[in-house]
Scaffold this motif. Structure first.
Motif, PDB file in Angstrom:
ATOM      1  N   ASP A 124      -7.066   0.688 -11.634  1.00 29.80           N
ATOM      2  CA  ASP A 124      -5.700   0.453 -11.169  1.00 29.80           C
ATOM      3  C   ASP A 124      -4.877   1.685 -11.511  1.00 29.80           C
ATOM      4  O   ASP A 124      -4.100   1.694 -12.468  1.00 29.80           O
ATOM      5  CB  ASP A 124      -5.129  -0.802 -11.832  1.00 29.80           C
ATOM      6  CG  ASP A 124      -3.831  -1.257 -11.172  1.00 29.80           C
ATOM      7  OD1 ASP A 124      -3.310  -0.498 -10.336  1.00 29.80           O
ATOM      8  OD2 ASP A 124      -3.351  -2.350 -11.495  1.00 29.80           O
ATOM      9  N   GLY A 126      -2.407   3.062  -9.902  1.00 30.91           N
ATOM     10  CA  GLY A 126      -0.973   2.916  -9.684  1.00 30.91           C
ATOM     11  C   GLY A 126      -0.257   2.362 -10.903  1.00 30.91           C
ATOM     12  O   GLY A 126       0.767   2.906 -11.345  1.00 30.91           O
ATOM     13  N   THR A 127      -0.788   1.272 -11.476  1.00 29.18           N
ATOM     14  CA  THR A 127      -0.161   0.677 -12.656  1.00 29.18           C
ATOM     15  C   THR A 127      -0.229   1.623 -13.845  1.00 29.18           C
ATOM     16  O   THR A 127       0.719   1.715 -14.635  1.00 29.18           O
ATOM     17  CB  THR A 127      -0.849  -0.653 -13.004  1.00 29.18           C
ATOM     18  OG1 THR A 127      -0.675  -1.561 -11.916  1.00 29.18           O
ATOM     19  CG2 THR A 127      -0.246  -1.262 -14.256  1.00 29.18           C
ATOM     20  N   ILE A 130       2.541   4.119 -13.370  1.00 34.95           N
ATOM     21  CA  ILE A 130       3.841   3.478 -13.592  1.00 34.95           C
ATOM     22  C   ILE A 130       4.117   3.330 -15.085  1.00 34.95           C
ATOM     23  O   ILE A 130       5.224   3.608 -15.575  1.00 34.95           O
ATOM     24  CB  ILE A 130       3.884   2.109 -12.890  1.00 34.95           C
ATOM     25  CG1 ILE A 130       3.944   2.292 -11.377  1.00 34.95           C
ATOM     26  CG2 ILE A 130       5.092   1.282 -13.368  1.00 34.95           C
ATOM     27  CD1 ILE A 130       3.817   0.999 -10.600  1.00 34.95           C
ATOM     28  N   PHE A 160      -2.767  12.956 -11.396  1.00 34.25           N
ATOM     29  CA  PHE A 160      -2.793  12.184 -10.155  1.00 34.25           C
ATOM     30  C   PHE A 160      -3.428  13.001  -9.027  1.00 34.25           C
ATOM     31  O   PHE A 160      -4.233  12.475  -8.240  1.00 34.25           O
ATOM     32  CB  PHE A 160      -1.374  11.771  -9.786  1.00 34.25           C
ATOM     33  CG  PHE A 160      -1.271  11.023  -8.494  1.00 34.25           C
ATOM     34  CD1 PHE A 160      -1.737   9.725  -8.394  1.00 34.25           C
ATOM     35  CD2 PHE A 160      -0.723  11.610  -7.374  1.00 34.25           C
ATOM     36  CE1 PHE A 160      -1.662   9.024  -7.201  1.00 34.25           C
ATOM     37  CE2 PHE A 160      -0.635  10.935  -6.181  1.00 34.25           C
ATOM     38  CZ  PHE A 160      -1.101   9.632  -6.094  1.00 34.25           C
ATOM     39  N   HIS A 170      -7.563   7.358  -2.739  1.00 35.03           N
ATOM     40  CA  HIS A 170      -6.171   7.354  -3.193  1.00 35.03           C
ATOM     41  C   HIS A 170      -5.303   8.183  -2.249  1.00 35.03           C
ATOM     42  O   HIS A 170      -4.212   7.761  -1.848  1.00 35.03           O
ATOM     43  CB  HIS A 170      -6.065   7.930  -4.609  1.00 35.03           C
ATOM     44  CG  HIS A 170      -6.673   7.055  -5.657  1.00 35.03           C
ATOM     45  ND1 HIS A 170      -6.241   5.770  -5.894  1.00 35.03           N
ATOM     46  CD2 HIS A 170      -7.680   7.288  -6.538  1.00 35.03           C
ATOM     47  CE1 HIS A 170      -6.948   5.249  -6.876  1.00 35.03           C
ATOM     48  NE2 HIS A 170      -7.833   6.140  -7.278  1.00 35.03           N
ATOM     49  N   ARG A 173      -4.704   6.447   1.117  1.00 33.69           N
ATOM     50  CA  ARG A 173      -3.667   5.405   1.086  1.00 33.69           C
ATOM     51  C   ARG A 173      -2.279   6.018   1.237  1.00 33.69           C
ATOM     52  O   ARG A 173      -1.417   5.460   1.929  1.00 33.69           O
ATOM     53  CB  ARG A 173      -3.761   4.622  -0.222  1.00 33.69           C
ATOM     54  CG  ARG A 173      -5.029   3.791  -0.338  1.00 33.69           C
ATOM     55  CD  ARG A 173      -5.129   3.135  -1.693  1.00 33.69           C
ATOM     56  NE  ARG A 173      -4.062   2.164  -1.915  1.00 33.69           N
ATOM     57  CZ  ARG A 173      -3.920   1.491  -3.057  1.00 33.69           C
ATOM     58  NH1 ARG A 173      -4.757   1.698  -4.059  1.00 33.69           N
ATOM     59  NH2 ARG A 173      -2.945   0.626  -3.183  1.00 33.69           N
TER      60      ARG A 173
END
Length: 224
Positions: A124, A126-127, A130, A160, A170, A173
């Motif tokens: 995950d 993205g999390t 964040i 990233f 990734h 998306r």
């Protein structure tokens, strides 16, 4: 065969969430700065994240949810808040009873790296990002120099980019979000169909005869 199935489920979850928000708002904020509370929250988050790696439900190649007492949940949603609270509480404890700098930094790094590693392994990304950005904002609020925060943010951005190179899905998306028509029958299909649905039905949708329906909620559209 129930068109309101997802609407009903989301409404129930939202109602439970509002109740939880009210309960948390009524708790004095100093309760969250208690070191025993912060340690418990951190241990609970890491324990559930680790359990997700072992007992999680796999879906589309990821293990992000776990079933507890018959209810599915995503531990990362809880971890995003509890890890921030734990780190903030630890920094506050350092101000009142300072530890040696090296020991303080070592505990802080371990407290951050372990849950983020477990989140990333689900996977995950993205999390994880964040949570990292939230921790950087927290560092800025407690007085870290802006150039240190900027350097750390640059490391997050570089990481990233590296992940997007190593795991191209990734990047796909992101590109699909910017231009779903680049792959209308593949990665962009869902986004394009959402635009078509909103464009043809507006906010309230259509009934079975094709006319606009002004009744939404937990019932079927009007029938003539």
């Amino acid at each position: 065969n129930n068109p309101a199935y997802f609407l009903r489920r989301q409404a129930i979850a939202m109602a439970l969430g509002v109740v939880a928000c009210v309960v948390c708002a009524l708790i004095p904020y100093r309760f969250w700065t208690n070191k025993f509370v912060s340690i418990f929250l951190w241990l609970l988050s890491v324990g559930v994240l680790a359990a997700t790696r072992l007992l999680g439900v796999e879906a589309l190649g990821a293990e992000r949810s776990i079933t507890i007492f018959g209810l599915p949940m995503q531990p990362t949603e809880f971890a995003k808040v509890s890890i921030l609270l734990a780190v903030a509480s630890y920094v506050e404890m350092q101000r009142s009873s300072p530890l040696p700098p090296f020991r303080f930094a070592a505990i802080l790094v371990l407290g951050i790296v372990i849950p983020i590693y477990l989140i990333y392994q689900q996977p995950d990304l993205g999390t994880a990002i964040i949570l990292l950005v939230g921790l950087l904002v927290l560092g800025w609020l407690v007085g870290l120099p802006w150039y240190v925060v900027a350097a750390l943010l640059g490391l997050v951005a570089a990481y990233f980019v590296l992940v997007c190179i190593m795991q191209p899905y990734h990047l796909t998306r992101i590109l699909t979000m910017l231009d779903p028509w680049m792959d209308p029958q593949g990665d962009g299909y869902q986004s394009i169909q959402s635009l078509y649905a909103l464009g043809s039905g507006g906010i309230f949708g259509k009934n079975r005869s094709g006319e606009l329906s002004y009744r939404v909620g937990f019932i079927h559209p009007w029938k003539k």
